[in-house]
Design a protein around this motif. Structure first.
Motif, mmCIF file in Angstrom:
data_model
loop_
_atom_site.group_PDB
_atom_site.id
_atom_site.type_symbol
_atom_site.label_atom_id
_atom_site.label_comp_id
_atom_site.label_asym_id
_atom_site.label_seq_id
_atom_site.Cartn_x
_atom_site.Cartn_y
_atom_site.Cartn_z
ATOM 1 N N LEU A 64 4.927 8.551 -10.545
ATOM 2 C CA LEU A 64 6.268 8.045 -10.854
ATOM 3 C C LEU A 64 6.280 6.914 -11.877
ATOM 4 N N SER A 65 5.173 6.212 -12.040
ATOM 5 C CA SER A 65 5.118 5.095 -12.969
ATOM 6 C C SER A 65 3.700 4.923 -13.488
ATOM 7 N N LYS A 66 3.587 4.367 -14.683
ATOM 8 C CA LYS A 66 2.272 4.168 -15.282
ATOM 9 C C LYS A 66 1.610 2.865 -14.833
ATOM 10 N N PHE A 74 0.826 -1.202 0.000
ATOM 11 C CA PHE A 74 0.000 0.000 0.000
ATOM 12 C C PHE A 74 0.866 1.260 0.000
ATOM 13 N N THR A 75 1.892 1.292 0.848
ATOM 14 C CA THR A 75 2.760 2.469 0.957
ATOM 15 C C THR A 75 3.458 2.781 -0.361
ATOM 16 N N ILE A 76 4.053 1.769 -0.959
ATOM 17 C CA ILE A 76 4.765 1.991 -2.227
ATOM 18 C C ILE A 76 3.786 2.390 -3.326
ATOM 19 N N GLU A 77 2.690 1.656 -3.436
ATOM 20 C CA GLU A 77 1.707 1.957 -4.479
ATOM 21 C C GLU A 77 1.157 3.373 -4.336
ATOM 22 N N LYS A 78 0.817 3.763 -3.116
ATOM 23 C CA LYS A 78 0.260 5.099 -2.878
ATOM 24 C C LYS A 78 1.274 6.188 -3.248
ATOM 25 N N THR A 79 2.519 6.005 -2.836
ATOM 26 C CA THR A 79 3.567 6.982 -3.153
ATOM 27 C C THR A 79 3.762 7.101 -4.656
ATOM 28 N N ILE A 80 3.835 5.989 -5.342
ATOM 29 C CA ILE A 80 4.050 5.997 -6.797
ATOM 30 C C ILE A 80 2.874 6.666 -7.513
ATOM 31 N N LYS A 81 1.659 6.338 -7.112
ATOM 32 C CA LYS A 81 0.479 6.920 -7.750
ATOM 33 C C LYS A 81 0.357 8.417 -7.482
ATOM 34 N N LEU A 82 0.524 8.812 -6.203
ATOM 35 C CA LEU A 82 0.383 10.226 -5.850
ATOM 36 C C LEU A 82 1.416 11.104 -6.549
ATOM 37 N N PRO A 108 8.691 7.967 1.440
ATOM 38 C CA PRO A 108 8.436 8.457 0.082
ATOM 39 C C PRO A 108 9.691 8.999 -0.611
ATOM 40 N N GLU A 109 10.567 9.691 0.124
ATOM 41 C CA GLU A 109 11.773 10.242 -0.505
ATOM 42 C C GLU A 109 12.726 9.136 -0.961
ATOM 43 N N GLU A 110 12.737 7.990 -0.273
ATOM 44 C CA GLU A 110 13.568 6.862 -0.716
ATOM 45 C C GLU A 110 13.026 6.277 -2.016
ATOM 46 N N ILE A 111 11.723 6.187 -2.107
ATOM 47 C CA ILE A 111 11.100 5.668 -3.323
ATOM 48 C C ILE A 111 11.389 6.619 -4.486
ATOM 49 N N ARG A 112 11.231 7.923 -4.257
ATOM 50 C CA ARG A 112 11.544 8.921 -5.312
ATOM 51 C C ARG A 112 12.992 8.789 -5.758
ATOM 52 N N GLN A 113 13.899 8.571 -4.819
ATOM 53 C CA GLN A 113 15.327 8.469 -5.141
ATOM 54 C C GLN A 113 15.603 7.282 -6.073
ATOM 55 N N VAL A 114 14.910 6.180 -5.879
ATOM 56 C CA VAL A 114 15.059 5.031 -6.784
ATOM 57 C C VAL A 114 14.712 5.465 -8.208
#
Length: 130
Positions: free
Chosen positions: A26-28, A15-23, A119-125
């Motif tokens: 970052l990815s389709k 949920f955390t990763i999906e929510k961050t990516i969608k908001l 969220p900032e770690e996910i953005r960094q990837v």
């Protein structure tokens, strides 16, 4: 990035990763698997279909059925058949230095991230992928 894959049995982590990516847009596309076996079956069925294979995988180490270590071992047997580079980030709550060293020593692993991901770690990837 077109497609991101999450391989983890932790629903909150998904949920955390999906929510961050969608908001953050970052990815389709998101692929989601709750154990390594589901992911391996998906890859084996789609080795020649690079359009739906992920650009990045967030891989948990401790899962039922087939864990992250077993997934990495299986992935190494078929990765040569994939015509795109896929970056794999091991994601784990373990802070055991030997486990971290073992993970980052694997050629297919691009990095090791500790849970819970911010969220900032996910953005960094995503920034590192470009």
């Amino acid at each position: 990035m077109e497609t991101v894959c999450i391989i983890d049995d932790d629903k909150i982590h998904h949920f955390t990763i999906e929510k961050t990516i969608k908001l953050q847009g970052l990815s389709k596309h998101l692929l989601s698997f709750h154990d390594g076996l589901e992911a391996i079956e998906f890859f084996n069925e789609n080795l020649n279909n690079t359009n739906i294979l992920p650009d990045v995988i967030f891989l948990d180490l401790n899962m039922p059925v087939i864990n992250g270590w077993q997934f990495l071992k299986q992935y190494a047997t078929f990765k040569a058949k994939i015509s795109k580079r896929i970056r794999i980030y091991v994601v784990s709550s373990s802070i055991n230095e030997s486990e971290i060293s073992r993970a980052i020593a694997i050629d297919d692993v691009s990095g090791y991230l500790e849970k819970p991901l911010r969220p900032e770690e996910i953005r960094q990837v995503f920034l590192n992928h470009n």
